[in-house]
Design a protein around this motif. Structure first.
Motif, PDB file in Angstrom:
ATOM      1  N   ARG A 141      -1.851 -47.569  42.172  1.00 27.95           N
ATOM      2  CA  ARG A 141      -1.886 -48.920  42.728  1.00 27.95           C
ATOM      3  C   ARG A 141      -0.767 -49.780  42.148  1.00 27.95           C
ATOM      4  NH1 ARG A 141      -5.968 -53.666  41.724  1.00 27.95           N
ATOM      5  NH2 ARG A 141      -5.605 -54.853  43.622  1.00 27.95           N
ATOM      6  N   ARG A 142      -0.587 -49.745  40.839  1.00 24.65           N
ATOM      7  CA  ARG A 142       0.462 -50.531  40.170  1.00 24.65           C
ATOM      8  C   ARG A 142       1.849 -50.059  40.595  1.00 24.65           C
ATOM      9  NH1 ARG A 142       2.909 -54.616  38.218  1.00 24.65           N
ATOM     10  NH2 ARG A 142       3.746 -54.533  36.134  1.00 24.65           N
ATOM     11  N   GLU A 143       2.035 -48.744  40.633  1.00 26.98           N
ATOM     12  CA  GLU A 143       3.323 -48.164  41.056  1.00 26.98           C
ATOM     13  C   GLU A 143       3.641 -48.576  42.497  1.00 26.98           C
ATOM     14  OE1 GLU A 143       6.620 -46.312  39.877  1.00 26.98           O
ATOM     15  OE2 GLU A 143       4.859 -45.907  38.663  1.00 26.98           O
ATOM     16  N   PHE A 144       2.650 -48.492  43.366  1.00 31.37           N
ATOM     17  CA  PHE A 144       2.822 -48.862  44.773  1.00 31.37           C
ATOM     18  C   PHE A 144       3.184 -50.345  44.883  1.00 31.37           C
ATOM     19  CE2 PHE A 144       1.105 -50.264  48.890  1.00 31.37           C
ATOM     20  CZ  PHE A 144       1.838 -49.435  49.726  1.00 31.37           C
ATOM     21  N   PHE A 145       2.511 -51.189  44.087  1.00 34.73           N
ATOM     22  CA  PHE A 145       2.778 -52.622  44.105  1.00 34.73           C
ATOM     23  C   PHE A 145       4.214 -52.911  43.654  1.00 34.73           C
ATOM     24  CE2 PHE A 145       2.415 -56.939  42.168  1.00 34.73           C
ATOM     25  CZ  PHE A 145       2.189 -57.633  43.346  1.00 34.73           C
ATOM     26  N   MET A 146       4.684 -52.233  42.617  1.00 29.69           N
ATOM     27  CA  MET A 146       6.066 -52.431  42.153  1.00 29.69           C
ATOM     28  C   MET A 146       7.062 -51.961  43.218  1.00 29.69           C
ATOM     29  SD  MET A 146       6.067 -51.847  37.972  1.00 29.69           S
ATOM     30  CE  MET A 146       6.608 -50.197  38.105  1.00 29.69           C
ATOM     31  N   LEU A 147       6.760 -50.869  43.895  1.00 24.27           N
ATOM     32  CA  LEU A 147       7.643 -50.382  44.957  1.00 24.27           C
ATOM     33  C   LEU A 147       7.688 -51.383  46.113  1.00 24.27           C
ATOM     34  CD1 LEU A 147       9.458 -48.140  46.070  1.00 24.27           C
ATOM     35  CD2 LEU A 147       7.406 -47.046  46.970  1.00 24.27           C
ATOM     36  N   ILE A 148       6.540 -51.925  46.480  1.00 28.40           N
ATOM     37  CA  ILE A 148       6.496 -52.930  47.552  1.00 28.40           C
ATOM     38  C   ILE A 148       7.297 -54.175  47.144  1.00 28.40           C
ATOM     39  CG2 ILE A 148       4.968 -54.528  48.810  1.00 28.40           C
ATOM     40  CD1 ILE A 148       4.957 -51.571  49.786  1.00 28.40           C
ATOM     41  N   ALA A 206      14.350 -46.665  48.058  1.00 23.36           N
ATOM     42  CA  ALA A 206      13.523 -45.710  47.300  1.00 23.36           C
ATOM     43  C   ALA A 206      14.346 -45.082  46.170  1.00 23.36           C
ATOM     44  CB  ALA A 206      12.965 -44.635  48.224  1.00 23.36           C
ATOM     45  N   TRP A 207      15.574 -44.700  46.464  1.00 24.99           N
ATOM     46  CA  TRP A 207      16.482 -44.147  45.462  1.00 24.99           C
ATOM     47  C   TRP A 207      16.727 -45.174  44.345  1.00 24.99           C
ATOM     48  CZ3 TRP A 207      19.310 -39.746  44.282  1.00 24.99           C
ATOM     49  CH2 TRP A 207      20.421 -39.917  43.476  1.00 24.99           C
ATOM     50  N   SER A 208      17.054 -46.375  44.745  1.00 23.76           N
ATOM     51  CA  SER A 208      17.347 -47.436  43.804  1.00 23.76           C
ATOM     52  C   SER A 208      16.141 -47.764  42.925  1.00 23.76           C
ATOM     53  CB  SER A 208      17.782 -48.689  44.572  1.00 23.76           C
ATOM     54  OG  SER A 208      18.049 -49.741  43.698  1.00 23.76           O
ATOM     55  N   TYR A 209      14.966 -47.810  43.503  1.00 26.53           N
ATOM     56  CA  TYR A 209      13.749 -48.105  42.746  1.00 26.53           C
ATOM     57  C   TYR A 209      13.574 -47.105  41.612  1.00 26.53           C
ATOM     58  CZ  TYR A 209       8.841 -48.199  41.462  1.00 26.53           C
ATOM     59  OH  TYR A 209       7.670 -48.243  40.751  1.00 26.53           O
ATOM     60  N   TYR A 210      13.688 -45.839  41.952  1.00 28.80           N
ATOM     61  CA  TYR A 210      13.482 -44.795  40.947  1.00 28.80           C
ATOM     62  C   TYR A 210      14.460 -44.948  39.783  1.00 28.80           C
ATOM     63  CZ  TYR A 210      13.160 -40.354  38.578  1.00 28.80           C
ATOM     64  OH  TYR A 210      13.021 -39.395  37.599  1.00 28.80           O
ATOM     65  N   TRP A 211      15.743 -45.045  40.097  1.00 26.81           N
ATOM     66  CA  TRP A 211      16.755 -45.080  39.048  1.00 26.81           C
ATOM     67  C   TRP A 211      16.778 -46.401  38.286  1.00 26.81           C
ATOM     68  CZ3 TRP A 211      18.228 -40.893  36.952  1.00 26.81           C
ATOM     69  CH2 TRP A 211      18.227 -39.717  37.708  1.00 26.81           C
TER      70      TRP A 211
END
Length: 149
Positions: free
Chosen positions: A88-95, A68-73
């Protein structure tokens, strides 16, 4: 003239890729410190239970929080994606980020930890650093070309 422009464009692309990799390394260093801290805290919390493979549990806890930390930065700093997306798009990129890191963050890390700790008898507090030799280059490729696309 067009060959010169293609070479210049290729040079700029390569230069941009190198800059991104350096930024990825900076984020990676902070992520590594956080992930290692999580591993140590988890190992210390689990030590009274005398689990044989406590390092696997520590790796999983560290994976969940540090991705989660890495995704943000990586999104904001490394690849400069400041655009706001739909939930939805943000969630998909995080997944996709979790999926990208799953192989290196769970599979390779636990296999590497097992080999370093059980086979080579390296201390479980030191072994995570050896895993970085494999995971860092693979993570850059997966995040750049898959997760944040």
């Amino acid at each position: 003239h067009s060959i010169f422009i293609m070479k210049l464009s290729l040079s700029e692309s390569l230069n941009n890729l190198v800059k991104q990799f350096i930024k990825f390394g900076i984020v990676g260093l902070s992520n590594t410190a956080i992930a290692y801290l999580i591993i140590v805290v988890t190992l210390l919390c689990l030590s009274p239970f005398k689990l044989s493979y406590d390092f696997c549990v520590a790796n999983v806890v560290s994976f969940i929080l540090s991705v989660a930390w890495s995704y943000y930065w990586n999104r904001r700093y490394v690849f400069n994606i400041s655009k706001e997306f739909s939930f939805r798009r943000e969630f998909f990129m995080l997944i996709k980020t979790y999926a990208s890191y799953f192989f290196t963050g769970i599979v390779l890390t636990n296999i590497g930890s097992y080999v370093f700790i059980v086979v080579f008898d390296i201390d479980k507090y030191i072994a995570p650093f050896f895993n970085l030799l494999f995971t860092v280059p693979l993570n850059f490729i997966l995040i750049k070309f898959f997760a944040l696309k």
